[in-house]
Structures are given as C-alpha cells and as structure tokens.
Design a protein around this motif. Structure first.
Motif, short mmCIF file in Angstrom:
data_model
loop_
_atom_site.label_atom_id
_atom_site.label_comp_id
_atom_site.label_asym_id
_atom_site.label_seq_id
_atom_site.Cartn_x
_atom_site.Cartn_y
_atom_site.Cartn_z
N PHE A 125 4.69 -6.24 78.49
CA PHE A 125 4.95 -6.02 79.92
C PHE A 125 6.44 -5.94 80.19
O PHE A 125 6.89 -5.11 80.98
CB PHE A 125 4.32 -7.12 80.77
CG PHE A 125 2.82 -7.03 80.91
CD1 PHE A 125 2.16 -5.83 80.73
CD2 PHE A 125 2.08 -8.14 81.23
CE1 PHE A 125 0.79 -5.73 80.86
CE2 PHE A 125 0.71 -8.06 81.38
CZ PHE A 125 0.07 -6.86 81.19
N SER A 126 7.23 -6.78 79.55
CA SER A 126 8.67 -6.75 79.78
C SER A 126 9.27 -5.45 79.27
O SER A 126 10.20 -4.90 79.87
CB SER A 126 9.36 -7.95 79.15
OG SER A 126 9.36 -7.86 77.74
N TRP A 127 8.78 -4.92 78.16
CA TRP A 127 9.26 -3.62 77.67
C TRP A 127 8.96 -2.52 78.68
O TRP A 127 9.78 -1.65 78.92
CB TRP A 127 8.59 -3.26 76.35
CG TRP A 127 9.05 -4.03 75.16
CD1 TRP A 127 10.18 -4.79 75.04
CD2 TRP A 127 8.37 -4.13 73.92
NE1 TRP A 127 10.24 -5.34 73.81
CE2 TRP A 127 9.14 -4.95 73.08
CE3 TRP A 127 7.19 -3.60 73.42
CZ2 TRP A 127 8.78 -5.26 71.78
CZ3 TRP A 127 6.83 -3.90 72.12
CH2 TRP A 127 7.61 -4.71 71.31
N LEU A 128 7.75 -2.55 79.25
CA LEU A 128 7.37 -1.51 80.20
C LEU A 128 8.16 -1.59 81.50
O LEU A 128 8.49 -0.56 82.09
CB LEU A 128 5.87 -1.61 80.50
CG LEU A 128 4.95 -1.17 79.37
CD1 LEU A 128 3.51 -1.46 79.74
CD2 LEU A 128 5.14 0.29 79.04
N MET A 180 5.39 3.70 75.92
CA MET A 180 5.10 3.02 74.66
C MET A 180 5.41 3.92 73.46
O MET A 180 5.89 3.44 72.43
CB MET A 180 3.64 2.55 74.62
CG MET A 180 3.33 1.45 75.62
SD MET A 180 4.44 0.03 75.57
CE MET A 180 4.04 -0.68 74.00
N LEU A 181 5.16 5.22 73.61
CA LEU A 181 5.55 6.15 72.53
C LEU A 181 7.06 6.17 72.35
O LEU A 181 7.57 6.19 71.22
CB LEU A 181 5.04 7.56 72.83
CG LEU A 181 3.57 7.79 72.56
CD1 LEU A 181 3.13 9.13 73.15
CD2 LEU A 181 3.29 7.75 71.09
N HIS A 182 7.79 6.15 73.46
CA HIS A 182 9.25 6.12 73.39
C HIS A 182 9.74 4.85 72.68
O HIS A 182 10.64 4.91 71.84
CB HIS A 182 9.83 6.21 74.80
CG HIS A 182 11.31 6.29 74.82
ND1 HIS A 182 12.09 5.30 75.34
CD2 HIS A 182 12.16 7.24 74.35
CE1 HIS A 182 13.36 5.63 75.20
NE2 HIS A 182 13.43 6.79 74.61
N ILE A 183 9.14 3.72 73.01
CA ILE A 183 9.49 2.46 72.35
C ILE A 183 9.20 2.54 70.86
O ILE A 183 10.02 2.12 70.02
CB ILE A 183 8.74 1.29 73.01
CG1 ILE A 183 9.26 1.06 74.42
CG2 ILE A 183 8.84 0.02 72.18
CD1 ILE A 183 8.40 0.14 75.26
N LEU A 184 8.04 3.10 70.51
CA LEU A 184 7.67 3.23 69.10
C LEU A 184 8.65 4.11 68.34
O LEU A 184 9.10 3.76 67.25
CB LEU A 184 6.25 3.79 68.99
CG LEU A 184 5.73 4.04 67.58
CD1 LEU A 184 5.55 2.73 66.84
CD2 LEU A 184 4.44 4.82 67.61
N LYS A 206 11.76 4.80 69.10
CA LYS A 206 13.05 4.13 68.98
C LYS A 206 13.04 3.09 67.86
O LYS A 206 14.03 2.94 67.15
CB LYS A 206 13.42 3.42 70.29
CG LYS A 206 13.94 4.32 71.35
CD LYS A 206 14.59 3.61 72.51
CE LYS A 206 14.02 2.28 72.86
NZ LYS A 206 14.53 1.71 74.10
N ARG A 207 11.94 2.42 67.66
CA ARG A 207 11.86 1.38 66.62
C ARG A 207 11.71 1.97 65.23
O ARG A 207 12.17 1.38 64.27
CB ARG A 207 10.72 0.44 66.92
CG ARG A 207 10.96 -0.34 68.19
CD ARG A 207 10.06 -1.52 68.31
NE ARG A 207 10.24 -2.17 69.59
CZ ARG A 207 11.19 -3.04 69.86
NH1 ARG A 207 12.06 -3.37 68.93
NH2 ARG A 207 11.29 -3.59 71.04
N VAL A 208 11.08 3.12 65.12
CA VAL A 208 10.90 3.76 63.81
C VAL A 208 12.18 4.44 63.36
O VAL A 208 12.56 4.40 62.19
CB VAL A 208 9.73 4.78 63.86
CG1 VAL A 208 9.67 5.61 62.61
CG2 VAL A 208 8.41 4.03 64.08
N ALA A 209 12.86 5.08 64.32
CA ALA A 209 14.07 5.85 63.97
C ALA A 209 15.25 4.96 63.69
O ALA A 209 15.41 3.88 63.98
CB ALA A 209 14.42 6.80 65.10
#
Length: 84
Positions: free
Chosen positions: A47-50, A75-79, A81-84
């Motif tokens: 929730f805090s990420w969103l 959530m795709l944007h967060i994913l 950013k974490r993968v790259a």
C-alpha cells in the motif's frame, strides 16, 4: 478483521477463476492492545508503494476497472525498477 464481511467473501468466490487462488484468512484480535499480525507488513508495504504514485493519492478514476488498471501499471513499474 476489517475484511471479514460477506461482500468480500462473495467477491473472492466470484473472482476465483480470474485470480487463480485466493485464500481469505480472517485474523482474530488476540488480546488487548497492539499485537503483531503475521505477514501484515507485506500488505502495508505494498500500500505504501502504491500511495507514492500521485494518481493513487486521491480517487481520480471514475470506473473501478480504470483504477484497477492504474494499480497494475504502478506495480509493473515497481517490478521493472527492481529488476533493472
């Protein structure tokens, strides 16, 4: 325990095909005062990420499906950013 109402149970039953598998677990309050609930931090963190996305700070969307799509995009944007 705020999600223990019948509307949520019915929604989970109806959307079972869409979501593959959802296990609805209602955690009863154990005692007086603050108690740590298992895995609650996962939900709170998400929730805090969103909320960090301006589009989610207020209810701008007219349709629920648009709001859901914006959550998926965030959530795709967060994913990514974490993968790259």
């Amino acid at each position: 325990s705020g999600y223990s109402g019948n509307p949520v149970v019915e929604w989970v039953k109806e959307s079972h095909e869409i979501t593959r598998s959802i296990i609805l677990e209602v955690v009863e309050k154990a005692g007086k005062g603050f108690n740590v609930v298992k895995k609650r931090w996962v939900v709170e963190r998400t929730f805090s990420w969103l909320i960090n996305y301006r589009r989610h700070s207020k209810d701008y969307e007219v349709l629920t499906r648009n709001s859901e799509a914006m959550i998926h995009i965030a959530m795709l944007h967060i994913l990514v950013k974490r993968v790259a």
